[in-house]
Design a protein around this motif. Structure first.
Motif, PDB file in Angstrom:
ATOM      1  N   PHE A   1     -64.176  57.694  23.593  1.00 55.25           N
ATOM      2  CA  PHE A   1     -63.925  58.508  22.651  1.00 55.25           C
ATOM      3  C   PHE A   1     -64.752  57.813  21.365  1.00 55.25           C
ATOM      4  O   PHE A   1     -65.225  56.974  21.268  1.00 55.25           O
ATOM      5  CB  PHE A   1     -62.258  58.410  22.287  1.00 55.25           C
ATOM      6  CG  PHE A   1     -61.753  57.113  21.642  1.00 55.25           C
ATOM      7  CD1 PHE A   1     -62.065  56.643  20.427  1.00 55.25           C
ATOM      8  CD2 PHE A   1     -61.274  56.176  22.634  1.00 55.25           C
ATOM      9  CE1 PHE A   1     -61.579  55.536  20.042  1.00 55.25           C
ATOM     10  CE2 PHE A   1     -60.844  55.069  22.214  1.00 55.25           C
ATOM     11  CZ  PHE A   1     -60.720  54.697  20.694  1.00 55.25           C
ATOM     12  N   TYR A   2     -65.118  58.941  20.373  1.00 56.75           N
ATOM     13  CA  TYR A   2     -65.908  58.503  19.130  1.00 56.75           C
ATOM     14  C   TYR A   2     -64.881  58.170  18.206  1.00 56.75           C
ATOM     15  O   TYR A   2     -63.868  58.561  17.958  1.00 56.75           O
ATOM     16  CB  TYR A   2     -66.559  60.002  18.828  1.00 56.75           C
ATOM     17  CG  TYR A   2     -67.494  60.069  19.511  1.00 56.75           C
ATOM     18  CD1 TYR A   2     -68.611  59.386  19.622  1.00 56.75           C
ATOM     19  CD2 TYR A   2     -67.860  61.375  20.291  1.00 56.75           C
ATOM     20  CE1 TYR A   2     -70.059  59.710  20.515  1.00 56.75           C
ATOM     21  CE2 TYR A   2     -68.763  61.583  21.036  1.00 56.75           C
ATOM     22  CZ  TYR A   2     -69.859  60.880  21.178  1.00 56.75           C
ATOM     23  OH  TYR A   2     -71.135  61.434  21.745  1.00 56.75           O
TER      24      TYR A   2
ATOM     25  N   VAL B   1     -70.257  60.680  14.846  1.00 55.85           N
ATOM     26  CA  VAL B   1     -70.872  60.997  16.385  1.00 55.85           C
ATOM     27  C   VAL B   1     -72.281  60.783  15.811  1.00 55.85           C
ATOM     28  O   VAL B   1     -73.014  61.459  15.137  1.00 55.85           O
ATOM     29  CB  VAL B   1     -70.710  62.380  16.925  1.00 55.85           C
ATOM     30  CG1 VAL B   1     -71.691  62.611  18.288  1.00 55.85           C
ATOM     31  CG2 VAL B   1     -69.446  62.615  17.036  1.00 55.85           C
TER      32      VAL B   1
ATOM     33  N   THR C   1     -69.635  67.092  26.748  1.00 56.42           N
ATOM     34  CA  THR C   1     -68.895  68.034  26.079  1.00 56.42           C
ATOM     35  C   THR C   1     -68.619  67.920  24.707  1.00 56.42           C
ATOM     36  O   THR C   1     -68.953  68.761  23.703  1.00 56.42           O
ATOM     37  CB  THR C   1     -67.859  68.465  26.940  1.00 56.42           C
ATOM     38  OG1 THR C   1     -68.069  68.745  28.159  1.00 56.42           O
ATOM     39  CG2 THR C   1     -67.217  70.113  26.158  1.00 56.42           C
ATOM     40  N   SER C   2     -68.110  66.931  24.334  1.00 54.09           N
ATOM     41  CA  SER C   2     -67.935  66.454  22.943  1.00 54.09           C
ATOM     42  C   SER C   2     -69.359  66.275  22.318  1.00 54.09           C
ATOM     43  O   SER C   2     -69.213  66.740  20.957  1.00 54.09           O
ATOM     44  CB  SER C   2     -67.234  65.095  22.890  1.00 54.09           C
ATOM     45  OG  SER C   2     -65.887  64.982  23.630  1.00 54.09           O
ATOM     46  N   TYR C   3     -70.186  65.812  22.563  1.00 50.33           N
ATOM     47  CA  TYR C   3     -71.513  65.595  22.009  1.00 50.33           C
ATOM     48  C   TYR C   3     -72.184  66.770  21.676  1.00 50.33           C
ATOM     49  O   TYR C   3     -72.614  67.105  20.620  1.00 50.33           O
ATOM     50  CB  TYR C   3     -72.278  64.612  22.933  1.00 50.33           C
ATOM     51  CG  TYR C   3     -73.874  64.260  22.294  1.00 50.33           C
ATOM     52  CD1 TYR C   3     -73.945  63.279  21.210  1.00 50.33           C
ATOM     53  CD2 TYR C   3     -74.876  65.009  22.551  1.00 50.33           C
ATOM     54  CE1 TYR C   3     -74.828  63.079  20.675  1.00 50.33           C
ATOM     55  CE2 TYR C   3     -76.188  64.778  21.884  1.00 50.33           C
ATOM     56  CZ  TYR C   3     -76.289  63.745  21.036  1.00 50.33           C
ATOM     57  OH  TYR C   3     -77.353  63.403  20.547  1.00 50.33           O
TER      58      TYR C   3
ATOM     59  N   GLU D   1     -64.461  62.946  13.917  1.00 53.23           N
ATOM     60  CA  GLU D   1     -65.192  62.065  14.831  1.00 53.23           C
ATOM     61  C   GLU D   1     -66.424  61.713  14.220  1.00 53.23           C
ATOM     62  O   GLU D   1     -67.377  62.381  13.760  1.00 53.23           O
ATOM     63  CB  GLU D   1     -65.574  62.753  16.221  1.00 53.23           C
ATOM     64  CG  GLU D   1     -64.442  63.025  16.766  1.00 53.23           C
ATOM     65  CD  GLU D   1     -64.615  63.817  18.341  1.00 53.23           C
ATOM     66  OE1 GLU D   1     -65.623  64.146  18.339  1.00 53.23           O
ATOM     67  OE2 GLU D   1     -63.885  63.503  19.331  1.00 53.23           O
TER      68      GLU D   1
ATOM     69  N   ASP E   1     -67.041  64.660  29.868  1.00 51.65           N
ATOM     70  CA  ASP E   1     -66.231  64.775  28.827  1.00 51.65           C
ATOM     71  C   ASP E   1     -67.293  64.366  27.497  1.00 51.65           C
ATOM     72  O   ASP E   1     -67.148  65.271  26.629  1.00 51.65           O
ATOM     73  CB  ASP E   1     -64.992  63.997  28.975  1.00 51.65           C
ATOM     74  CG  ASP E   1     -64.252  64.600  29.785  1.00 51.65           C
ATOM     75  OD1 ASP E   1     -64.185  65.659  30.399  1.00 51.65           O
ATOM     76  OD2 ASP E   1     -63.149  63.634  30.266  1.00 51.65           O
ATOM     77  N   LEU E   2     -67.905  63.390  27.515  1.00 53.78           N
ATOM     78  CA  LEU E   2     -68.719  62.765  26.668  1.00 53.78           C
ATOM     79  C   LEU E   2     -69.687  63.826  26.312  1.00 53.78           C
ATOM     80  O   LEU E   2     -69.943  64.142  25.046  1.00 53.78           O
ATOM     81  CB  LEU E   2     -69.448  61.546  26.999  1.00 53.78           C
ATOM     82  CG  LEU E   2     -70.264  60.776  26.142  1.00 53.78           C
ATOM     83  CD1 LEU E   2     -70.306  59.139  26.544  1.00 53.78           C
ATOM     84  CD2 LEU E   2     -71.605  61.422  25.942  1.00 53.78           C
TER      85      LEU E   2
ATOM     86  N   TYR F   1     -70.740  69.802  20.958  1.00 50.96           N
ATOM     87  CA  TYR F   1     -70.509  70.607  19.858  1.00 50.96           C
ATOM     88  C   TYR F   1     -69.952  69.871  18.740  1.00 50.96           C
ATOM     89  O   TYR F   1     -69.279  70.229  17.606  1.00 50.96           O
ATOM     90  CB  TYR F   1     -69.110  71.347  20.723  1.00 50.96           C
ATOM     91  CG  TYR F   1     -69.430  72.251  21.637  1.00 50.96           C
ATOM     92  CD1 TYR F   1     -70.292  73.478  21.371  1.00 50.96           C
ATOM     93  CD2 TYR F   1     -69.125  71.893  22.827  1.00 50.96           C
ATOM     94  CE1 TYR F   1     -70.373  74.194  22.435  1.00 50.96           C
ATOM     95  CE2 TYR F   1     -69.289  72.776  24.165  1.00 50.96           C
ATOM     96  CZ  TYR F   1     -69.912  73.691  23.946  1.00 50.96           C
ATOM     97  OH  TYR F   1     -70.296  74.812  24.852  1.00 50.96           O
ATOM     98  N   ALA F   2     -70.360  68.496  18.832  1.00 49.05           N
ATOM     99  CA  ALA F   2     -70.013  67.789  17.403  1.00 49.05           C
ATOM    100  C   ALA F   2     -71.169  67.875  16.387  1.00 49.05           C
ATOM    101  O   ALA F   2     -72.296  68.153  16.560  1.00 49.05           O
ATOM    102  CB  ALA F   2     -69.998  66.199  17.906  1.00 49.05           C
TER     103      ALA F   2
ATOM    104  N   SER G   1     -56.932  59.579  16.643  1.00 47.03           N
ATOM    105  CA  SER G   1     -57.494  60.725  15.865  1.00 47.03           C
ATOM    106  C   SER G   1     -57.721  60.317  14.256  1.00 47.03           C
ATOM    107  O   SER G   1     -58.533  61.244  13.616  1.00 47.03           O
ATOM    108  CB  SER G   1     -56.599  62.041  15.512  1.00 47.03           C
ATOM    109  OG  SER G   1     -55.430  61.725  15.084  1.00 47.03           O
TER     110      SER G   1
END
Length: 450
Positions: free
Chosen positions: A315-316, A326, A393-395, A324, A390-391, A397-398, A169
């Motif tokens: 992971f970023y 991004v 989803t992360s992307y 992160e 997963d990617l 909201y980043a 993290s």
């Protein structure tokens, strides 16, 4: 009586032969007419030349299929395709222009440069409305984003599980993960790869976290000569990049490896992580389909005997504050040439091709080939492994970053020079101070040409 039967049989056989001959002759005539019609159709067809990037085999296959399907639906349009070889795509596009073979439709990396050179044709607002953020210059649509992509770490979940590692993290935690892997005889990171921006991807991480975060709008300030690559913050970023590339964390000689060689190292557990775009998923899955399989039984229990050597994770890269990093990159942009736009028949055919490309059933295949993010206004879903889900989803909201070196603010040709200079830093053949000076000189030289 038998003689009459034989005679009748002989006459019947002759008639059958004659009828068969007539049928064959008729069929041949019909085939000849059909061939002639096809040839005439091909002679009358509108021809479109299309050039696209050829670094990823999944992308080339998807583009070829798209063009083939388009011609089947539009027999009056003949598409002639060509993809780039290794090296700078922009330079190859310039070479096409120099020999009078500039394509009608093409992928493009620097629309502003080619628009200023008078090589781009405008695209209708109707076509531009199909995508979220078309590139507008003086209110006119000049390029369409074909798909979006990003940069992150592809890692082996099997090794992380084996050594009790968690996704880091912060950057310090990332280095701790690297240290544990190294202690267990695994090279933590592979560098290199087939893409032309492999070195700048890593350097941009340090640029964004050590320079841009504290000095927002750095590139604009560099254009105004208010900042320099020789400044302390930028030299610290260059030093951090070199230290990582020269550290024992990097797989030996991986800076000179292509994608296939790195994938082999990943699959054999010789290295655990690689900074890349999601398009790398395609190449990994082609080599090792089990990379997307779950490590649990259908009942959700842990596998007692796990035969899988590599499972994809993503992971970023985090910064020191736990955020992160991004990067939002336009993975591909489409444009049409000025000559194509000026020819009414070609322009109509080109817009038909663009519409066809963004139709869901066609666009879905293109996105899946690169495991990319859609740019169309219409939502497009495609089958993807868990890691890609997963990617996405992360992307979604980043807080995405577009201020990386190599974006539209960066001068023409500078990115190529930067790659070469960063490679020299990574291989320890120049000092940081020398690299900073060369980057400044390249920026000034390329900016003055624009």
């Amino acid at each position: 009586m038998r003689r009459r039967e034989k005679t009748s049989a002989f006459i019947l056989a002759c008639l059958l032969v004659l009828l068969a001959g007539c049928a064959e002759k008729k069929e041949a005539v019909e085939k000849g007419k059909l061939t002639q019609l096809n040839e005439e159709s091909q002679e009358d067809a509108v021809e479109l030349s299309i050039l696209y990037t050829g670094e990823n085999i999944g992308w080339t296959a998807a583009m070829e299929e798209l063009c083939e399907n388009f011609m089947n639906v539009h027999p009056g349009i003949r598409v002639v395709t060509e993809h780039s070889s290794n090296g700078s795509y922009t330079e190859q596009l310039k070479a096409k222009e120099a020999v009078g073979e500039f394509p009608d439709i093409f992928e493009i990396e620097d629309p502003y440069m080619f628009q200023e050179a008078g090589k781009l044709g405008t695209i209708s607002q109707e076509i531009g409305n199909m995508v979220k953020s078309p590139v507008l210059i003086d209110g006119e649509v000049y390029t369409l984003p074909f798909y979006d992509t990003s940069i992150g770490i592809i890692y082996n979940k099997v090794l992380f599980k084996k050594y009790g590692l968690s996704v880091p993290s912060t950057y310090d935690e990332f280095l701790e993960v690297c240290e544990i892997l190294l202690e267990n005889g695994v090279a933590p990171l592979a560098a290199g790869g087939s893409h032309s921006d492999t070195n700048s991807n890593w350097f941009n991480y340090f640029f964004l976290t050590m320079v841009e975060q504290e000095n927002s709008g750095w590139q604009q300030k560099r254009q105004e000569n208010k900042v320099s690559f020789r400044d302390a913050d930028m030299q610290n970023a260059l030093k951090s990049y070199q230290e990582l590339m020269r550290s024992p964390y990097i797989l030996e000689d991986s800076i000179n490896m292509n994608d296939n060689q790195i994938i082999v190292k990943l699959l054999n557990q010789e290295t655990a992580m690689f900074l890349a775009e999601p398009g790398m998923f395609t190449e990994i899955l082609e080599s090792y389909p089990m990379a997307s399989e779950s490590d649990k039984t259908p009942l959700g229990e842990e596998l007692t005997e796990d035969p899988v050597m590599f499972r994809m994770g993503w992971f970023y890269m985090p910064d020191q504050h736990g955020n992160e990093v991004v990067i939002h990159k336009s993975g591909s942009q489409l444009a049409i040439s000025r000559e194509c736009a000026a020819d009414s028949e070609k322009c109509k055919a080109a817009e038909q091709f663009l519409k066809f490309s963004y139709q869901k059933e066609n666009y879905r295949k293109l996105l899946q080939a690169m495991y990319a993010m859609p740019t169309s206004k219409d939502a497009v879903l495609y089958a993807a492994p868990i890691v890609q889900q997963d990617l996405l989803t992360s992307y979604r909201y980043a807080d995405k970053i577009e201020t990386y070196l190599g974006n539209y603010e960066t001068p023409e040709n500078f990115t190529g020079d930067m790659e070469n200079i960063l490679f020299s830093l990574a291989t320890n053949t120049i000092y940081v101070e020398t690299a900073a000076g060369r980057l400044d000189q390249s920026w000034d030289d390329t900016q003055s040409v624009q």
